[in-house]
Write a protein that holds these residues in place. Structure first.
Motif, mmCIF file in Angstrom:
data_model
loop_
_atom_site.group_PDB
_atom_site.id
_atom_site.type_symbol
_atom_site.label_atom_id
_atom_site.label_comp_id
_atom_site.label_asym_id
_atom_site.label_seq_id
_atom_site.Cartn_x
_atom_site.Cartn_y
_atom_site.Cartn_z
ATOM 1 N N PHE A 154 0.851 -1.182 0.000
ATOM 2 C CA PHE A 154 0.000 0.000 0.000
ATOM 3 C C PHE A 154 0.893 1.240 0.000
ATOM 4 N N VAL A 155 0.508 2.221 -0.788
ATOM 5 C CA VAL A 155 1.298 3.447 -0.923
ATOM 6 C C VAL A 155 0.420 4.655 -0.632
ATOM 7 N N ALA A 156 0.913 5.539 0.221
ATOM 8 C CA ALA A 156 0.233 6.801 0.500
ATOM 9 C C ALA A 156 0.800 7.869 -0.429
ATOM 10 N N SER B 187 1.700 8.422 6.151
ATOM 11 C CA SER B 187 2.278 7.170 6.630
ATOM 12 C C SER B 187 1.186 6.137 6.830
ATOM 13 N N LEU B 188 1.567 4.855 6.697
ATOM 14 C CA LEU B 188 0.631 3.745 6.817
ATOM 15 C C LEU B 188 1.202 2.693 7.749
ATOM 16 N N ILE B 189 0.325 2.034 8.499
ATOM 17 C CA ILE B 189 0.778 0.918 9.330
ATOM 18 C C ILE B 189 -0.418 0.028 9.664
ATOM 19 N N THR B 190 -0.194 -1.275 9.718
ATOM 20 C CA THR B 190 -1.265 -2.219 10.050
ATOM 21 C C THR B 190 -1.595 -2.135 11.531
ATOM 22 N N ALA B 191 -2.876 -1.959 11.845
ATOM 23 C CA ALA B 191 -3.331 -1.885 13.236
ATOM 24 C C ALA B 191 -3.381 -3.284 13.845
ATOM 25 N N PRO B 192 -3.398 -3.375 15.178
ATOM 26 C CA PRO B 192 -3.438 -4.692 15.831
ATOM 27 C C PRO B 192 -4.617 -5.554 15.419
ATOM 28 N N ASP B 193 -5.762 -4.936 15.086
ATOM 29 C CA ASP B 193 -6.946 -5.708 14.712
ATOM 30 C C ASP B 193 -7.031 -5.988 13.214
ATOM 31 N N GLY B 194 -5.998 -5.617 12.470
ATOM 32 C CA GLY B 194 -5.995 -5.865 11.038
ATOM 33 C C GLY B 194 -6.504 -4.717 10.197
ATOM 34 N N ALA B 195 -6.947 -3.632 10.837
ATOM 35 C CA ALA B 195 -7.275 -2.417 10.097
ATOM 36 C C ALA B 195 -5.960 -1.733 9.703
#
Length: 380
Positions: free
Chosen positions: A296-298, A344-352
């Motif tokens: 994924f790209v911002a 910036s992007l990052i995967t959340a703990p719940d998968g969001a």
């Protein structure tokens, strides 16, 4: 402008709903604007009032750290009840000089500031009183107002930091225009790549652990040149062309490429001026399978262009180690009006997925509705 009055649910389905922006300076309602998300996804406002929110880092206990470049602050966000909205926030540090690059590793938060890197140990247990940070590296080049940075820990346990060129186009002196890897225990460093202009984001692919990075093309060559780049590291020490060659074949008129210099061409060319400042391989399982392990790209958006492009989250589909397709997942551009500038992007703990916005100082949460609905029903 402020986003405090956004509803919890921002966007649903293929078409966006209207979002009323309230002008805090004049208390006059502004025109409604739209954010568009792909079918099946939803977008909520996770946190606001974070300055020009830049790089994100996620703690092992789920704390989201946000660096603010201009305000010089690091903020910790806690979703204690795990309902997708921030419950508590703490200022970890303030008065720093342009601390946009941050990283989390082994319980500690690392922050790049001026010529040094700071470490806050056991940070998630000390959010109220983080204590004084320890300087663990002091050999970064200065000029941080012009030389942008990004920072992550690699699979080898070293701290990788991208150091942009302090110019639009020039022959930068090392370590400007490079990515280096630092052993945080010994201080030893290694140059991973050179010949890059402004690497604002990088990440490692999930399965084969290859390092991919974005590079922003130079300005003032027109609306459509040069392309922004997506690159991959196959050989340590490779040169990626800056300032002599932009994209695959755009020759720089101001500098002649040395005859014996071997240049690595980009894996994929993005449109000029979209500004790829976030790059992240999705590590969750909430999104459908076709999104999993993909890049994924911002696209932070254009300023050096007659009409606006970017201002969106795209997925670059990779097959056989090659980018084969680019598709929009979230668009923050309403006509010529940017609702946000994703950084910036990052995967959340719940998968969001968390998305920082350096225009309004927000963090958004992108989620897949059907998966979240099923999870909610399972918990009933």
């Amino acid at each position: 402008m402020t986003f405090k009055n956004y509803p919890k649910q921002i966007c649903v389905g293929l078409s966006a709903i209207l979002i009323q922006l309230i002008c805090s300076a004049t208390s006059i309602a502004a025109e409604p604007v739209m954010i568009t998300v792909s079918k099946g996804f939803g977008l909520t406002l996770f946190a606001s009032d974070l300055g020009d929110a830049k790089q994100l880092a996620l703690g092992s206990k789920g704390t989201l750290f946000v660096g603010s470049y201009k305000e010089g602050t690091i903020t910790a966000l806690v979703d204690a009840d795990q309902d997708g909205r921030v419950d508590k926030r703490y200022i970890i540090a303030k008065g720093l000089h342009y601390p946009e690059a941050i990283a989390f590793h082994d319980g500690a938060l690392y922050v790049a500031e001026d010529e040094r890197i700071l470490r806050f140990v056991d940070i998630e247990s000390r959010l109220r009183r983080p204590g004084r940070a320890k300087e663990i590296y002091d050999r970064l080049p200065g000029n941080t107002q012009k030389s942008k940075r990004a920072m992550h820990f690699g699979p080898d346990g070293r701290l990788y930091i991208a150091i942009g060129a302090p110019c639009n186009v020039c022959e930068p002196e090392a370590p400007f225009g490079s990515i280096i890897a630092i052993d945080v225990n010994t201080g030893e460093s290694e140059q991973i790549v050179s010949g890059v202009r402004r690497v604002a984001a990088f990440d490692w692919s999930i399965k084969d652990k290859e390092l991919w990075f974005s590079d922003l093309g130079r300005d003032w060559m027109g609306d459509n040149l040069p392309p922004d780049e997506i690159n991959k590291v196959e050989t340590i020490g490779s040169h990626y062309g800056f300032p002599y060659l932009h994209g695959k074949d755009v020759i720089e008129p101001a500098y002649d490429k040395p005859k014996n210099l071997k240049v690595v061409a980009p894996q994929y060319e993005l449109p000029a001026h979209v500004g790829p400042k976030g790059l992240h391989f999705y590590r969750g399982d909430q999104f459908p399978e076709r999104y999993q392990n993909q890049m994924f790209v911002a696209e932070n958006g254009s300023w050096n262009r007659s009409s606006k492009v970017g201002y969106q989250i795209v997925m670059l589909e990779i097959k056989d180690k090659q980018v084969v397709k680019r598709s929009t997942v979230v668009s923050f551009l309403d006509g010529e009006f940017p609702v946000a500038r994703p950084h910036s992007l990052i995967t959340a703990p719940d998968g969001a997925m968390y998305i920082s916005d350096d225009l309004k100082g927000n963090v958004y949460r992108l989620y897949y509705k059907e998966t979240q609905k099923n999870q909610s029903q399972d918990n009933d």
